[in-house]
Write a protein that holds these residues in place. Structure first.
Motif, PDB file in Angstrom:
ATOM      1  N   VAL A 241       1.029  -1.213   0.110  1.00 37.96           N
ATOM      2  CA  VAL A 241      -0.131   0.029  -0.062  1.00 37.96           C
ATOM      3  C   VAL A 241       0.798   1.072   0.172  1.00 37.96           C
ATOM      4  O   VAL A 241       1.418   1.605   1.038  1.00 37.96           O
ATOM      5  N   SER A 247      -2.928   5.840   2.045  1.00 39.46           N
ATOM      6  CA  SER A 247      -2.663   4.202   2.417  1.00 39.46           C
ATOM      7  C   SER A 247      -3.398   4.014   4.077  1.00 39.46           C
ATOM      8  O   SER A 247      -3.483   3.099   4.112  1.00 39.46           O
ATOM      9  N   ALA A 427       2.628  -1.390   4.294  1.00 42.23           N
ATOM     10  CA  ALA A 427       2.141  -0.081   3.907  1.00 42.23           C
ATOM     11  C   ALA A 427       2.902   0.884   4.466  1.00 42.23           C
ATOM     12  O   ALA A 427       3.813   0.976   5.489  1.00 42.23           O
TER      13      ALA A 427
END
Length: 500
Positions: A241, A247, A427
């Motif tokens: 991500v 995000s 992420a």
């Protein structure tokens, strides 16, 4: 409304510098893997990576005073500066590898040599800068830097800043020729053009609306085609991500425990851009000052020469602004919808702790153009309102989390990587130094998420980054070789580094 399903090996969310870097590294390590990218905008590098949405500084801690702190005993701690410089050297090596392999071309289109300087005013700040210079000058990473408090020398370094400045003013600066101006938007577009040539599936105007676990441990993404309105289902065993401020919402939708108790606070940036070519021609450097007392680290003022679309520009800032959006193209509901039961207490704690930041942002938002020009005059005494326009830069979402050192609701200034326990999701959150250290950060992601393959991949990683696994600070000869070879590959006309 359609409902198609497709399987792939890797999904990258967001077409910014981070996804571009991770995708490029993975294609070198495992070219047979199928990679799919989803970006809600119409092209690559349009949000945080866009050249008008960031400072364009190759962050190597050569001039950024917020990377060095004065300790209670009066000494200057350069630990963070060393770390960031080493990480930027990793980026330079990877970019050089890509250029030498003809995977990307014309490095001058995304990176140029540009002196990095620190400039301070006032006797106390001059003393700090001199101590900082002395602490850093003995380190091989920073050798070649100069210090001066001589007005005549400073007039040579930055005539625009010294013009009509009072002679009795205490002022000093450091200068390092090894600095760079980096167009991260251009670099991002280059990397995605390369990935496209490697048959990576890049889907623009596609928004990821949800992600959930499948019975076999993979991830299923619900993706909306913003042009046709159709809903698609895509599955992969690994998802990255890299959607900038967006995000956090996607991380929350994943439901992974590592994403709990994390919040975000959006801060927008504004820059003054010079519209007078005669003024632009008088300055050739990135000059960073010192943040005012009580101001957050991201507010460090700097006067930057920039090269955008092969045109020399001059920017000053940043000035902070506030918008509840997490992206420039985001929604005004972004902040409120990011508050969940698991991070509510964290967010409320941050609100209580960061009253000074709230006050600072309110003050910044209320500034008139004339007041912003007054701040600019601390750098350029002769600045006039007519020569400068105000532009809105990108949104940055500062991470809020519970830490041992800061307690509940601690605001983080920096780049954060969150990975699931099984390595199936990673992420990226946060802000500076961000894109400058993208290669180091993505290698960290790979190491966390693919530990079983690292032994097999290590020889290729060392081919791309010769210093991988080693400290350049502790290996001056390797540092010299790296700096010399990358300067040649990237066509940087910096001075040769000193080797002992």
């Amino acid at each position: 409304m359609g409902n198609r399903e497709k399987k792939t090996d890797v999904i990258l969310i967001g077409a910014g510098t981070m996804s571009a870097t991770l995708g490029t590294i993975l294609k070198e390590l495992v070219p047979e893997w199928e990679i799919t990218v989803f970006e809600k905008l119409g092209s690559a590098g349009e949000e945080s990576s866009n050249e008008w949405n960031n400072a364009g500084t190759g962050h190597a801690a050569l001039c950024e005073l917020n990377y060095t702190v004065e300790k209670p005993d009066g000494t200057v701690d350069i630990t963070k500066a060393i770390k960031i410089n080493e990480q930027f050297q990793v980026s330079r090596q990877f970019w050089s590898y890509l250029v030498n392999r003809n995977l990307i071309h014309n490095p001058q289109d995304f990176i140029r040599s540009l002196p990095h300087m620190s400039m301070v005013q006032g006797e106390e700040n001059v003393r700090f800068l001199k101590k900082r210079f002395e602490a850093m000058s003995n380190n091989p990473l920073f050798r070649g830097a100069e210090f001066s408090d001589d007005p005549k020398k400073l007039m040579e370094w930055f005539p625009l800043i010294m013009q009509q400045r009072p002679l009795n003013e205490a002022i000093a600066a450091t200068k390092n020729e090894a600095g760079t101006d980096v167009n991260f938007g251009a670099l991002t577009r280059m990397l995605f053009n390369h990935l496209e040539s490697e048959n990576v599936n890049i889907h623009y105007k596609h928004r990821v609306d949800n992600m959930k676990r499948t019975n076999d441990g993979a991830w299923e993404l619900k993706v909306k085609n913003l042009e046709s309105g159709t809903i698609e289902r895509h599955t992969a065993k690994f998802v990255f991500v890299g959607g900038g401020g967006g995000s956090l919402h996607i991380l929350q939708k994943s439901g992974i425990p590592e994403g709990k108790h994390i919040g975000g606070f959006p801060v927008s940036g504004l820059f003054l851009v010079c519209n007078n070519p005669e003024v632009v021609a008088k300055h050739h450097a990135k000059v960073y000052g010192k943040a005012k007392v009580g101001a957050p680290p991201m507010s460090v003022p700097h006067l930057d020469t920039r090269f955008i679309d092969n045109k020399k520009s001059l920017l000053f800032g940043p000035f902070a602004g506030f918008s509840p959006k997490f992206l420039k193209t985001g929604s005004v509901c972004d902040l409120i919808t990011s508050v969940k039961p698991d991070n509510l207490l964290t967010m409320l704690s941050a609100g209580v702790k960061e009253m000074s930041l709230t006050k600072y942002l309110i003050q910044q938002v209320l500034l008139s153009k004339e007041q912003r020009i007054e701040d600019l005059r601390e750098f350029i005494p002769t600045a006039t309102v007519e020569d400068w326009d105000l532009v809105v830069a990108g949104q940055r979402v500062q991470v809020i989390k519970d830490t041992e050192a800061g307690g509940k609701g601690t605001l983080q200034f920096g780049t954060e990587v969150i990975t699931s326990g099984d390595g199936s999701v990673a992420a990226l959150l946060g802000a500076s130094p961000g894109a400058s250290t993208a290669v180091h950060v993505m290698l960290d992601v790979i190491n966390r998420c693919f530990p079983q393959q690292m032994k097999e991949w290590e020889p290729k990683i060392k081919e791309m980054i010769p210093s991988y696994g080693m400290s350049l600070m502790d290996n001056p000869k390797l540092l010299y070789k790296v700096q010399t070879s990358t300067a040649e590959a990237l066509e940087l006309n910096e001075r040769k580094p000193i080797v002992s």
